[in-house]
Design a protein around this motif. Structure first.
Motif, PDB file in Angstrom:
ATOM      1  N   GLN A  11      -5.821 100.093  38.665  1.00 45.31           N
ATOM      2  CA  GLN A  11      -5.874  99.417  37.458  1.00 45.31           C
ATOM      3  C   GLN A  11      -7.390  99.858  36.978  1.00 45.31           C
ATOM      4  N   ALA A  12      -8.359  99.438  37.918  1.00 40.22           N
ATOM      5  CA  ALA A  12      -9.676  99.650  37.554  1.00 40.22           C
ATOM      6  C   ALA A  12     -10.048 100.913  37.246  1.00 40.22           C
ATOM      7  N   ARG A  13      -9.452 102.091  38.020  1.00 39.98           N
ATOM      8  CA  ARG A  13      -9.747 103.312  37.719  1.00 39.98           C
ATOM      9  C   ARG A  13      -9.211 103.762  36.534  1.00 39.98           C
ATOM     10  N   LEU A  14      -8.111 103.298  36.217  1.00 42.84           N
ATOM     11  CA  LEU A  14      -7.489 103.705  34.748  1.00 42.84           C
ATOM     12  C   LEU A  14      -8.551 103.283  33.762  1.00 42.84           C
ATOM     13  N   ASN A  15      -9.009 102.043  33.902  1.00 44.97           N
ATOM     14  CA  ASN A  15      -9.716 101.450  32.638  1.00 44.97           C
ATOM     15  C   ASN A  15     -11.018 102.277  32.776  1.00 44.97           C
ATOM     16  N   MET A  16     -11.382 102.796  33.890  1.00 47.12           N
ATOM     17  CA  MET A  16     -12.746 103.728  33.953  1.00 47.12           C
ATOM     18  C   MET A  16     -12.496 104.883  33.085  1.00 47.12           C
ATOM     19  N   GLY A  17     -11.276 105.499  32.989  1.00 47.68           N
ATOM     20  CA  GLY A  17     -11.054 106.638  32.678  1.00 47.68           C
ATOM     21  C   GLY A  17     -11.036 106.582  31.098  1.00 47.68           C
ATOM     22  N   GLU A  18     -10.453 105.102  30.886  1.00 49.45           N
ATOM     23  CA  GLU A  18     -10.478 104.805  29.247  1.00 49.45           C
ATOM     24  C   GLU A  18     -11.669 104.935  28.824  1.00 49.45           C
ATOM     25  N   ALA A  19     -12.763 104.214  29.320  1.00 51.61           N
ATOM     26  CA  ALA A  19     -14.132 103.926  28.946  1.00 51.61           C
ATOM     27  C   ALA A  19     -14.601 105.254  28.862  1.00 51.61           C
ATOM     28  N   LEU A  20     -14.464 106.433  29.820  1.00 52.44           N
ATOM     29  CA  LEU A  20     -14.998 107.405  29.912  1.00 52.44           C
ATOM     30  C   LEU A  20     -14.532 108.293  28.476  1.00 52.44           C
ATOM     31  N   LYS A  22     -14.055 107.418  25.695  1.00 48.73           N
ATOM     32  CA  LYS A  22     -14.800 106.988  24.441  1.00 48.73           C
ATOM     33  C   LYS A  22     -16.332 107.947  24.644  1.00 48.73           C
ATOM     34  N   ARG A  23     -16.950 107.936  25.827  1.00 49.66           N
ATOM     35  CA  ARG A  23     -18.139 108.647  26.224  1.00 49.66           C
ATOM     36  C   ARG A  23     -18.071 110.093  25.698  1.00 49.66           C
ATOM     37  N   VAL A  24     -16.843 110.743  26.249  1.00 51.74           N
ATOM     38  CA  VAL A  24     -16.805 112.255  26.008  1.00 51.74           C
ATOM     39  C   VAL A  24     -16.415 112.393  24.398  1.00 51.74           C
ATOM     40  N   VAL A  25     -15.827 111.815  23.776  1.00 52.15           N
ATOM     41  CA  VAL A  25     -15.228 112.105  22.329  1.00 52.15           C
ATOM     42  C   VAL A  25     -16.576 111.861  21.456  1.00 52.15           C
ATOM     43  N   SER A  26     -17.624 110.944  22.146  1.00 52.59           N
ATOM     44  CA  SER A  26     -18.666 110.903  21.180  1.00 52.59           C
ATOM     45  C   SER A  26     -19.673 112.112  21.222  1.00 52.59           C
ATOM     46  N   THR A  27     -19.448 113.100  22.109  1.00 49.57           N
ATOM     47  CA  THR A  27     -20.245 113.994  22.262  1.00 49.57           C
ATOM     48  C   THR A  27     -19.572 115.186  22.260  1.00 49.57           C
ATOM     49  N   VAL A  28     -18.468 115.488  22.694  1.00 49.09           N
ATOM     50  CA  VAL A  28     -17.631 116.909  22.565  1.00 49.09           C
ATOM     51  C   VAL A  28     -16.242 116.808  22.064  1.00 49.09           C
ATOM     52  N   PRO A  29     -15.942 117.383  21.072  1.00 55.01           N
ATOM     53  CA  PRO A  29     -14.432 117.675  20.447  1.00 55.01           C
ATOM     54  C   PRO A  29     -13.622 117.885  21.438  1.00 55.01           C
ATOM     55  N   PRO A  30     -12.581 116.980  21.426  1.00 52.13           N
ATOM     56  CA  PRO A  30     -11.641 117.211  22.825  1.00 52.13           C
ATOM     57  C   PRO A  30     -11.028 118.455  22.435  1.00 52.13           C
ATOM     58  N   GLN A 175     -20.525 107.760  33.016  1.00 51.99           N
ATOM     59  CA  GLN A 175     -20.108 106.348  32.487  1.00 51.99           C
ATOM     60  C   GLN A 175     -21.096 105.617  32.238  1.00 51.99           C
ATOM     61  N   ASP A 176     -21.035 104.778  31.298  1.00 50.68           N
ATOM     62  CA  ASP A 176     -22.061 103.618  31.127  1.00 50.68           C
ATOM     63  C   ASP A 176     -21.673 102.316  31.817  1.00 50.68           C
ATOM     64  N   LEU A 177     -22.990 101.962  32.156  1.00 55.88           N
ATOM     65  CA  LEU A 177     -22.717 100.980  33.437  1.00 55.88           C
ATOM     66  C   LEU A 177     -22.051  99.541  32.964  1.00 55.88           C
ATOM     67  N   ALA A 178     -22.317  99.191  31.612  1.00 54.84           N
ATOM     68  CA  ALA A 178     -21.677  97.944  31.135  1.00 54.84           C
ATOM     69  C   ALA A 178     -20.232  98.401  30.915  1.00 54.84           C
ATOM     70  N   ASP A 179     -19.669  99.545  30.808  1.00 52.49           N
ATOM     71  CA  ASP A 179     -18.303  99.827  30.634  1.00 52.49           C
ATOM     72  C   ASP A 179     -17.558  99.841  32.099  1.00 52.49           C
ATOM     73  N   LEU A 180     -18.522 100.454  33.008  1.00 50.78           N
ATOM     74  CA  LEU A 180     -18.121 100.583  34.505  1.00 50.78           C
ATOM     75  C   LEU A 180     -17.778  99.001  34.879  1.00 50.78           C
ATOM     76  N   GLU A 181     -18.514  98.032  34.730  1.00 51.61           N
ATOM     77  CA  GLU A 181     -18.411  96.731  34.899  1.00 51.61           C
ATOM     78  C   GLU A 181     -17.313  96.025  34.292  1.00 51.61           C
ATOM     79  N   SER A 182     -17.110  96.523  33.146  1.00 50.85           N
ATOM     80  CA  SER A 182     -16.060  95.700  32.476  1.00 50.85           C
ATOM     81  C   SER A 182     -14.796  96.418  32.848  1.00 50.85           C
ATOM     82  N   ALA A 183     -14.618  97.514  33.327  1.00 51.32           N
ATOM     83  CA  ALA A 183     -13.430  98.305  33.762  1.00 51.32           C
ATOM     84  C   ALA A 183     -13.069  97.337  35.087  1.00 51.32           C
TER      85      ALA A 183
END
Length: 230
Positions: A11-20, A22-30, A175-183
């Motif tokens: 589940q933690a790894r799923l959470n990492m993908g969810e946070a990631l 947000k990082r991707v869409v902020s820079t590259v259009p899907p 990944q952002d560090l705060a997002d990783l710790e939250s995940a």
């Protein structure tokens, strides 16, 4: 399937993908990404969640040779370089004429990432993007993981743009560090603090002067090479 302190690793790894995502869409259009491909094995849950949230097809683009050990812990850069090519084989039809987003769980020395990016290009990828489910590893780990020398870490004293150029990818996101710790904490332990020293350089036990130089002399690739030669 492991559960640590009541938190599912999967589940933690799923959470990492969810946070990631947000990082991707902020820079590259899907819609610029044709396919998302994990670098086997442990990045699969993050890559699956990332693909789901971006609405981009998920594909298995690499076949893993299960008889090659962990390249990360091999004794020397030369062995790691040779083993990556023995360990992974690309499925060319998943890369040909596509913009691919490769997902890895972390980038440490950069050995594997650099070669895999080139493998994707050799397989016909039009562009190769790379996403790491962990933040940049910039500092040695001194609590049991074999990362003794900062000079051997690809992110040490380099910007993300510098790392991008060194790895040879068209675009790189961490990944952002705060997002990783939250995940990793999940809803069960919100705000929980972790040892994140290899990302932040903040060591919970403190570091005495000269300590890093001593472990570098004992445990770096160069030190191990000299001992084997002796």
């Amino acid at each position: 399937d492991s559960v640590l302190d009541g938190i599912s690793v999967y589940q933690a790894r799923l959470n990492m993908g969810e946070a990631l995502a947000k990082r991707v869409v902020s820079t590259v259009p899907p819609n610029e990404i044709d396919v998302i491909i994990p670098i086997p094995e442990s990045s699969r849950p993050s890559a699956t969640q990332l693909a789901h949230l971006l609405g981009v097809p998920y594909r298995e683009g690499f076949v893993k040779n299960r008889y090659v050990g962990r390249t990360f812990i091999m004794p020397g850069q030369g062995e790691r370089v040779k083993s990556v090519r023995r360990k992974l084989n690309p499925i060319h039809l998943e890369f040909r004429n596509r913009v691919v987003l490769l997902v890895d769980d972390s980038i440490v020395r950069g050995t594997t990432s650099q070669q895999i990016v080139q493998m994707a290009r050799d397989a016909g990828a039009r562009k190769v993007y790379l996403a790491s489910a962990a933040p940049p590893v910039r500092f040695p780990n001194i609590y049991g993981i074999d990362m003794p020398s900062s000079e051997e870490l690809v992110a040490h004293d380099r910007s993300e743009k510098d790392i991008e150029q060194l790895l040879g990818c068209d675009w790189l996101v961490y990944q952002d560090l705060a997002d990783l710790e939250s995940a990793v904490a999940g809803p069960k332990f919100p705000g929980r603090k972790f040892d994140s020293s290899c990302f932040s350089g903040e060591y919970v036990t403190g570091i005495e002067p000269g300590y890093f130089e001593r472990i570098k002399q004992l445990r770096s690739d160069e030190a191990k090479k000299k001992r084997r030669a002796g």
